[in-house]
Design a protein around this motif. Structure first.
Motif, mmCIF file in Angstrom:
data_model
loop_
_atom_site.group_PDB
_atom_site.id
_atom_site.type_symbol
_atom_site.label_atom_id
_atom_site.label_comp_id
_atom_site.label_asym_id
_atom_site.label_seq_id
_atom_site.Cartn_x
_atom_site.Cartn_y
_atom_site.Cartn_z
ATOM 1 N N VAL A 95 0.867 -1.185 0.000
ATOM 2 C CA VAL A 95 0.000 0.000 0.000
ATOM 3 C C VAL A 95 0.898 1.228 0.000
ATOM 4 O O VAL A 95 1.683 1.436 0.942
ATOM 5 N N PRO A 96 0.816 2.073 -1.047
ATOM 6 C CA PRO A 96 1.689 3.251 -1.088
ATOM 7 C C PRO A 96 1.286 4.279 -0.039
ATOM 8 O O PRO A 96 0.124 4.356 0.389
ATOM 9 N N GLY A 97 2.240 5.064 0.421
ATOM 10 C CA GLY A 97 1.937 6.107 1.387
ATOM 11 C C GLY A 97 1.157 7.247 0.758
ATOM 12 O O GLY A 97 1.060 7.374 -0.473
ATOM 13 N N SER A 98 0.647 8.110 1.598
ATOM 14 C CA SER A 98 -0.153 9.230 1.104
ATOM 15 C C SER A 98 0.705 10.394 0.633
ATOM 16 O O SER A 98 0.227 11.276 -0.073
ATOM 17 N N GLU A 99 1.988 10.392 1.018
ATOM 18 C CA GLU A 99 2.843 11.498 0.618
ATOM 19 C C GLU A 99 3.168 11.405 -0.868
ATOM 20 O O GLU A 99 3.251 10.319 -1.451
ATOM 21 N N ALA A 100 3.363 12.579 -1.479
ATOM 22 C CA ALA A 100 3.667 12.632 -2.909
ATOM 23 C C ALA A 100 5.057 12.077 -3.166
ATOM 24 O O ALA A 100 5.964 12.167 -2.320
ATOM 25 N N PRO A 114 2.800 4.938 -6.898
ATOM 26 C CA PRO A 114 2.931 5.894 -5.788
ATOM 27 C C PRO A 114 2.137 7.169 -6.074
ATOM 28 O O PRO A 114 1.853 7.494 -7.227
ATOM 29 N N ASN A 115 1.797 7.877 -5.034
ATOM 30 C CA ASN A 115 1.034 9.122 -5.155
ATOM 31 C C ASN A 115 1.801 10.120 -6.021
ATOM 32 O O ASN A 115 2.928 10.489 -5.720
#
Length: 416
Positions: A95-100, A114-115
């Motif tokens: 699960v990718p993180g929420s940060e860009a 990724p975001n």
């Protein structure tokens, strides 16, 4: 259950073309098979009863199509290579993180993007330099990615009603969130052969007898069409026995199917037996082999009587009974698989009827496939089915075939 109408089999013409027969079937025959729900594991070969819609996007999220490095296309240099810091790692199921995204992220096939990332470089095109990666120029935005819904959007049609389900259909149903499907009940067919001249395979042959091959042919083909077949053996040429056996068989089946005994000879008793139990019409088809085919009712159940010769049985099952079964079973009436091929033979035929000639495929000097006529033509020659590759169709109005003419070819291997 739907019922047959009184005029199902009415036809005023002297000879019926195949298209007319199929059109009458589509227009007048009801769908007999009820709907039931089965797990995916039991749905192969069944008729899909309702449109299957995607429960979510497929794929459900944007992901990488390759092992490589995910980046924002806007971070790439307009000319020459780009050097970006390497930060993060995403495998399939992560699960990718929420940060860009910042720089490049090591990513593997099937992993979510990724975001902010919109492009993936294949790993073999990237040069690692410590904690940075060197990316080649000129990669298009979106390369090597699979957007959400690329295959099928949520609510999109995955499988149309009427399709005979194949393993690839079941895979699509599973991928779009379905664990079970609404399908049509299998049609139940009672299968007989008729005639005193027939013996069961393996039994001693009396003088004047031949072994019954039509039931083996029909049972195998019907099962490939997804039908539940009850092989009820041979009915002898006895009018009372015929009536009793046919009447009993109609009780637990959707269709009673016989071969032989439907012409007008003194020993062809099937016609009279069916008429005593219901009604019968004989369609004289404008085809060779297989001109006569009998359709009727025994009580409220359907009866079909095919010709006695095995090649005629094969042809009429393919072009008439197959669309009939599709209609009764709630399936789509589809044209059998075919492609154009050049003739490698000369032939003469009568106008006004369609002929199906057994052929073998060969290669011409340029490597293109050509169809060579099987040397023996008789409708009783079983080896013409086992040793040929398929059938070519000679149009109704044609009178000759010359080498090089284009014909429609139906390969045995793709028909069933």
């Amino acid at each position: 259950m739907a019922q047959l109408t009184d005029d199902c089999f009415a036809f005023g013409g002297k000879l019926m073309r195949i298209e007319e027969a199929v059109a009458l079937i589509a227009e007048r025959m009801p769908v007999l098979a009820d709907i039931e729900t089965v797990p995916l594991a039991l749905a192969d070969g069944r008729i899909c009863a309702q449109d299957v819609l995607a429960k979510h996007d497929l794929p459900p999220f944007a992901n990488s199509a390759v092992d490589g490095y995910a980046v924002r296309h806007a971070d790439l240099a307009r000319e020459g290579e780009t050097l970006l810091p390497l930060g993060g790692r995403l495998a399939a199921g992560a699960v990718p993180g929420s940060e860009a995204i910042a720089g490049a992220v090591r990513i593997f096939t099937g992993a979510p993007m990724p975001n902010g990332a919109d492009t993936v470089f294949m790993q073999e095109d990237v040069r690692a330099d410590g904690d940075r990666v060197c990316l080649p120029p000129n990669l298009k935005r979106g390369a090597n990615t699979r957007p959400a819904g690329e295959d099928l959007p949520r609510g999109g049609l995955a499988i149309p009603a009427g399709r005979r389900l194949r393993p690839q259909d079941l895979a699509l149903a599973a991928a779009t969130g379905h664990s079970e499907l609404a399908v049509r009940r299998r049609l139940r067919v009672a299968l007989f052969s008729t005639g005193d001249e027939l013996a069961e395979p393996g039994a001693p042959l009396r003088p004047g007898q031949v072994y019954d091959s039509n039931r083996a042919l029909l049972a195998g083909l019907l099962k490939r069409l997804g039908v539940a077949v009850d092989d009820l053996g041979i009915i002898r040429d006895d009018p009372a026995a015929l009536r009793a056996r046919l009447d009993a068989a109609s009780g637990g089946h959707d269709l009673v199917l016989t071969s032989g005994g439907v012409s007008t000879g003194e020993e062809d008793h099937v016609k009279g037996a069916v008429e005593a139990l219901g009604r019968l019409a004989v369609w004289r088809l404008a085809i060779k082999p297989g001109r006569p085919i009998a359709l009727g009712q025994i009580g409220d159940k359907l009866f079909v009587g095919l010709p006695g010769n095995p090649v005629a049985v094969y042809v009429t099952l393919l072009f008439v009974v197959r669309p009939l079964l599709a209609r009764l079973g709630g399936g789509l009436t589809e044209t059998p698989a075919s492609w154009p091929v050049r003739a490698a033979f000369a032939y003469r035929k009568k106008p006004g009827r369609r002929e199906y000639v057994r052929v073998c495929l060969e290669r011409d000097p340029d490597g293109a496939p050509v169809a060579r006529k099987f040397p023996r033509e008789g409708a009783g020659v079983l080896t013409s089915l086992t040793e040929s590759d398929g059938l070519v169709e000679l149009p109704d109005d044609a009178t000759t075939v010359a080498p090089g003419d284009m014909l429609t070819y139906y390969p045995h291997a793709l028909l069933w």
